[in-house]
Scaffold this motif. Structure first.
Motif, PDB file in Angstrom:
ATOM      1  N   ASP A   1      17.729  12.452  39.492  1.00 21.38           N
ATOM      2  CA  ASP A   1      16.294  12.681  39.588  1.00 21.38           C
ATOM      3  C   ASP A   1      15.547  11.514  38.940  1.00 21.38           C
ATOM      4  O   ASP A   1      15.661  11.316  37.721  1.00 21.38           O
ATOM      5  N   PRO A   2      14.783  10.759  39.725  1.00 24.43           N
ATOM      6  CA  PRO A   2      14.044   9.635  39.144  1.00 24.43           C
ATOM      7  C   PRO A   2      13.104  10.031  38.004  1.00 24.43           C
ATOM      8  O   PRO A   2      12.922   9.258  37.067  1.00 24.43           O
ATOM      9  N   LEU A   3      12.519  11.218  38.068  1.00 24.29           N
ATOM     10  CA  LEU A   3      11.655  11.658  36.961  1.00 24.29           C
ATOM     11  C   LEU A   3      12.435  11.770  35.668  1.00 24.29           C
ATOM     12  O   LEU A   3      11.961  11.373  34.598  1.00 24.29           O
ATOM     13  N   ALA A   4      13.652  12.296  35.746  1.00 28.33           N
ATOM     14  CA  ALA A   4      14.498  12.423  34.558  1.00 28.33           C
ATOM     15  C   ALA A   4      14.924  11.046  34.053  1.00 28.33           C
ATOM     16  O   ALA A   4      14.958  10.805  32.840  1.00 28.33           O
ATOM     17  N   VAL A   5      15.241  10.142  34.982  1.00 32.07           N
ATOM     18  CA  VAL A   5      15.625   8.781  34.586  1.00 32.07           C
ATOM     19  C   VAL A   5      14.453   8.094  33.893  1.00 32.07           C
ATOM     20  O   VAL A   5      14.627   7.459  32.844  1.00 32.07           O
ATOM     21  N   LEU A   6      13.258   8.208  34.453  1.00 32.13           N
ATOM     22  CA  LEU A   6      12.077   7.608  33.838  1.00 32.13           C
ATOM     23  C   LEU A   6      11.870   8.151  32.423  1.00 32.13           C
ATOM     24  O   LEU A   6      11.637   7.388  31.484  1.00 32.13           O
ATOM     25  N   ALA A   7      11.980   9.456  32.252  1.00 30.77           N
ATOM     26  CA  ALA A   7      11.798  10.061  30.925  1.00 30.77           C
ATOM     27  C   ALA A   7      12.863   9.559  29.954  1.00 30.77           C
ATOM     28  O   ALA A   7      12.556   9.243  28.793  1.00 30.77           O
ATOM     29  N   THR A   8      14.095   9.446  30.416  1.00 30.87           N
ATOM     30  CA  THR A   8      15.185   8.965  29.561  1.00 30.87           C
ATOM     31  C   THR A   8      14.960   7.516  29.171  1.00 30.87           C
ATOM     32  O   THR A   8      15.154   7.133  28.009  1.00 30.87           O
ATOM     33  N   TRP A   9      14.551   6.686  30.130  1.00 30.78           N
ATOM     34  CA  TRP A   9      14.275   5.275  29.841  1.00 30.78           C
ATOM     35  C   TRP A   9      13.122   5.150  28.845  1.00 30.78           C
ATOM     36  O   TRP A   9      13.197   4.379  27.893  1.00 30.78           O
ATOM     37  N   ARG A  10      12.059   5.936  29.042  1.00 28.86           N
ATOM     38  CA  ARG A  10      10.925   5.896  28.101  1.00 28.86           C
ATOM     39  C   ARG A  10      11.358   6.309  26.699  1.00 28.86           C
ATOM     40  O   ARG A  10      10.915   5.718  25.713  1.00 28.86           O
ATOM     41  N   GLU A  11      12.217   7.324  26.601  1.00 36.20           N
ATOM     42  CA  GLU A  11      12.728   7.746  25.292  1.00 36.20           C
ATOM     43  C   GLU A  11      13.535   6.635  24.635  1.00 36.20           C
ATOM     44  O   GLU A  11      13.418   6.411  23.421  1.00 36.20           O
ATOM     45  N   ALA A  12      14.349   5.941  25.415  1.00 27.19           N
ATOM     46  CA  ALA A  12      15.136   4.830  24.877  1.00 27.19           C
ATOM     47  C   ALA A  12      14.204   3.719  24.382  1.00 27.19           C
ATOM     48  O   ALA A  12      14.435   3.136  23.312  1.00 27.19           O
ATOM     49  N   CYS A  13      13.151   3.429  25.136  1.00 27.86           N
ATOM     50  CA  CYS A  13      12.180   2.408  24.719  1.00 27.86           C
ATOM     51  C   CYS A  13      11.470   2.829  23.442  1.00 27.86           C
ATOM     52  O   CYS A  13      11.284   2.017  22.530  1.00 27.86           O
ATOM     53  N   ASP A  14      11.073   4.100  23.351  1.00 29.05           N
ATOM     54  CA  ASP A  14      10.403   4.603  22.149  1.00 29.05           C
ATOM     55  C   ASP A  14      11.318   4.518  20.931  1.00 29.05           C
ATOM     56  O   ASP A  14      10.883   4.133  19.844  1.00 29.05           O
ATOM     57  N   LEU A  15      12.584   4.870  21.110  1.00 32.12           N
ATOM     58  CA  LEU A  15      13.538   4.765  20.006  1.00 32.12           C
ATOM     59  C   LEU A  15      13.656   3.312  19.556  1.00 32.12           C
ATOM     60  O   LEU A  15      13.630   3.015  18.355  1.00 32.12           O
ATOM     61  N   SER A  16      13.754   2.402  20.498  1.00 33.35           N
ATOM     62  CA  SER A  16      13.831   0.977  20.164  1.00 33.35           C
ATOM     63  C   SER A  16      12.595   0.527  19.393  1.00 33.35           C
ATOM     64  O   SER A  16      12.710  -0.182  18.384  1.00 33.35           O
ATOM     65  N   ARG A  17      11.420   0.935  19.856  1.00 26.47           N
ATOM     66  CA  ARG A  17      10.187   0.549  19.162  1.00 26.47           C
ATOM     67  C   ARG A  17      10.195   1.064  17.718  1.00 26.47           C
ATOM     68  O   ARG A  17       9.804   0.344  16.794  1.00 26.47           O
ATOM     69  N   ASP A  18      10.608   2.301  17.526  1.00 27.17           N
ATOM     70  CA  ASP A  18      10.658   2.882  16.181  1.00 27.17           C
ATOM     71  C   ASP A  18      11.614   2.111  15.280  1.00 27.17           C
ATOM     72  O   ASP A  18      11.303   1.822  14.120  1.00 27.17           O
ATOM     73  N   ILE A  19      12.777   1.774  15.800  1.00 30.74           N
ATOM     74  CA  ILE A  19      13.775   1.036  15.021  1.00 30.74           C
ATOM     75  C   ILE A  19      13.232  -0.336  14.647  1.00 30.74           C
ATOM     76  O   ILE A  19      13.301  -0.753  13.486  1.00 30.74           O
ATOM     77  N   VAL A  20      12.691  -1.049  15.619  1.00 34.70           N
ATOM     78  CA  VAL A  20      12.208  -2.417  15.382  1.00 34.70           C
ATOM     79  C   VAL A  20      11.024  -2.416  14.427  1.00 34.70           C
ATOM     80  O   VAL A  20      10.922  -3.286  13.557  1.00 34.70           O
ATOM     81  N   SER A  21      10.151  -1.434  14.533  1.00 35.42           N
ATOM     82  CA  SER A  21       8.970  -1.420  13.660  1.00 35.42           C
ATOM     83  C   SER A  21       9.342  -1.296  12.185  1.00 35.42           C
ATOM     84  O   SER A  21       8.617  -1.768  11.323  1.00 35.42           O
TER      85      SER A  21
END
Length: 172
Positions: A103-123
């Motif tokens: 499901d592309p919607l699920a993939v998009l949500a998963t990718w966004r979560e991965a990006c958010d986690l990365s942003r939190d770690i880097v910050s």
């Protein structure tokens, strides 16, 4: 894209900023570029592999980049030991394959979560902090961010070609 009712805005990287802010800004620019390349497409178009003999698709690229974010930033830098989302040792190309039932919607949500986690770690980190490559050698967070940027830049080029072949949309 059916996964995004409206195209996201793409933040311009800062022209005058410190190194960490600049690197983070360019990462967000490339993340938004990938999402824009997928905007306004159907699920079937996102799965389409329009540039033979390549097996790449926009959905596969997004899955790959979710795993790339987790692998390099969460695991190699932050030592979180998160399992891969879309590939395995038995199926190393699983992120690019096995798309028919995803499901592309699920993939998009998963990718966004991965990006958010990365942003939190880097910050919360400094660019000279160390992570570890798979071969055990140490690398700085700076190096890891440049590695992830390189991965986005390469795959956004692929996304440009895929999108143009799908509907003629160029640019962005």
């Amino acid at each position: 894209m059916t996964t995004s009712p409206s195209a996201p805005s793409r933040p311009e990287p800062p022209q005058i900023a410190g190194e960490k802010t600049s690197l983070s800004g360019y990462l967000d620019f490339h993340r938004a570029t990938l999402e824009l390349k997928c905007a306004g497409l159907t699920d079937d178009q996102l799965r389409d592999r329009r540039v033979p003999p390549s097996r790449l698709s926009l959905l596969g690229i997004m899955r790959h980049m979710a795993d790339t974010e987790r692998l390099w930033i969460a695991n190699r830098y932050a030592a979180m030991d998160l399992p891969p989302l879309f590939f395995s040792a038995d199926n190393p190309d699983g992120d690019f394959e096995d798309l028919e039932t995803k499901d592309p919607l699920a993939v998009l949500a998963t990718w966004r979560e991965a990006c958010d986690l990365s942003r939190d770690i880097v910050s919360a980190a400094a660019l000279d902090d160390l992570g570890v490559r798979a071969d055990g050698t140490s690398v700085t967070l700076r190096w890891i961010l440049l590695r992830v940027l390189e991965e986005y830049a390469r795959h956004n080029g692929h996304a440009d070609l895929l999108r143009e072949r799908l509907d003629g949309n160029t640019g962005v």
